[in-house]
Design an enzyme around this catalytic site. Structure first.
Site, PDB file in Angstrom:
ATOM      1  CB  SER A 263      34.376  32.420  42.341  1.00 64.25           C
ATOM      2  OG  SER A 263      33.695  31.576  42.467  1.00 64.25           O
TER       3      SER A 263
ATOM      4  CE  LYS B  58      38.428  32.827  44.963  1.00 64.45           C
ATOM      5  NZ  LYS B  58      39.660  33.499  44.001  1.00 64.45           N
TER       6      LYS B  58
END
Length: 228
Positions: A129, A156
């Site tokens: 992400s 992430k």
């Protein structure tokens, strides 16, 4: 045929990715920790189900042993399993988020490496992400600038970094991370909105079907490589 394993593939982006890769002729193994949901998803797709909990070493080893026994190799591995745990920031929650979103990648990758090395075009895709991108979260022109999700974002960042480091340490295998776009899934249900999993899965599929000379060690979205 291309043999593909997708973690957390019983719903959302993982499920949509499985469908699109099946349409391209892949043999797809749907990995899911919930046996009932996993079997139901695999049946709906026409895929194969393998029980797989990325937080459990024994489960991971057994899942990859199944793929090995059935296929003898693995061509594509998609790390899709992930959790958010928005709103709670404490030690136990941090351990749970990182165990799934980061350590899970290491567990599955290490178990899969012997099978990937038998492939003529081994490829690993991490659904990461841009919420973990320093560039994005510090850029007022980006939606990530207003996002407050410390554990998810940090996990992430780590997921992208471990992907890049694998690309460096395993030069015979392509490793890329993907920002799939804001998607309407269980992870975003509390916020609402987002595009369909099928739309987001297209970027995952693009990176999962790279040619042998394709890029490695990148974070990409629909438009190509992202700064992070």
């Amino acid at each position: 045929m291309t043999v593909t394993l997708i973690t957390g593939a019983n719903k959302g982006i993982g499920f949509a990715t499985a469908r699109q890769l099946l349409d391209l002729g892949h043999v797809v193994y749907v990995g899911a920790r919930d046996t009932g949901r996993g079997e139901e998803a695999a049946s709906a797709l026409g895929a194969r189900f393998v029980p797989l909990d990325v937080t459990d070493d024994a489960s991971v080893a057994k899942a990859l042993a199944t793929v090995d026994a059935d296929e003898g190799r693995l061509d594509v591995l998609v790390h899709n399993a992930g959790i958010a745990e928005n709103g709670v920031v404490d030690g136990p929650t941090a351990l749970r988020v990182f165990d799934t979103n980061v350590v899970g990648i290491v567990r599955v990758t290490e178990a899969a490496l012997p099978l990937l090395r038998r492939s003529s075009n081994p490829t690993v895709v991490t659904v990461s992400s841009s919420a973990g991108s320093f560039w994005a979260v510090n850029n007022p022109d980006r939606p990530e600038f207003t996002l407050t999700s410390p554990l998810y974002s940090a996990s992430k960042s780590a997921a992208t970094m471990i992907t890049v480091q694998y690309a460096k340490s395993q030069p015979g295998i392509k490793f890329n991370a993907v920002e799939p776009g804001y998607t309407a899934t269980d992870l975003t249900a509390a916020i609402g909105g987002g595009r369909t999993p099928a739309e987001s899965a297209r970027t995952v599929v693009r990176l999962a079907t790279l040619p042998p000379d394709g890029p490695t060690g990148t974070l990409q979205d629909d438009s190509g490589p992202l700064s992070w």
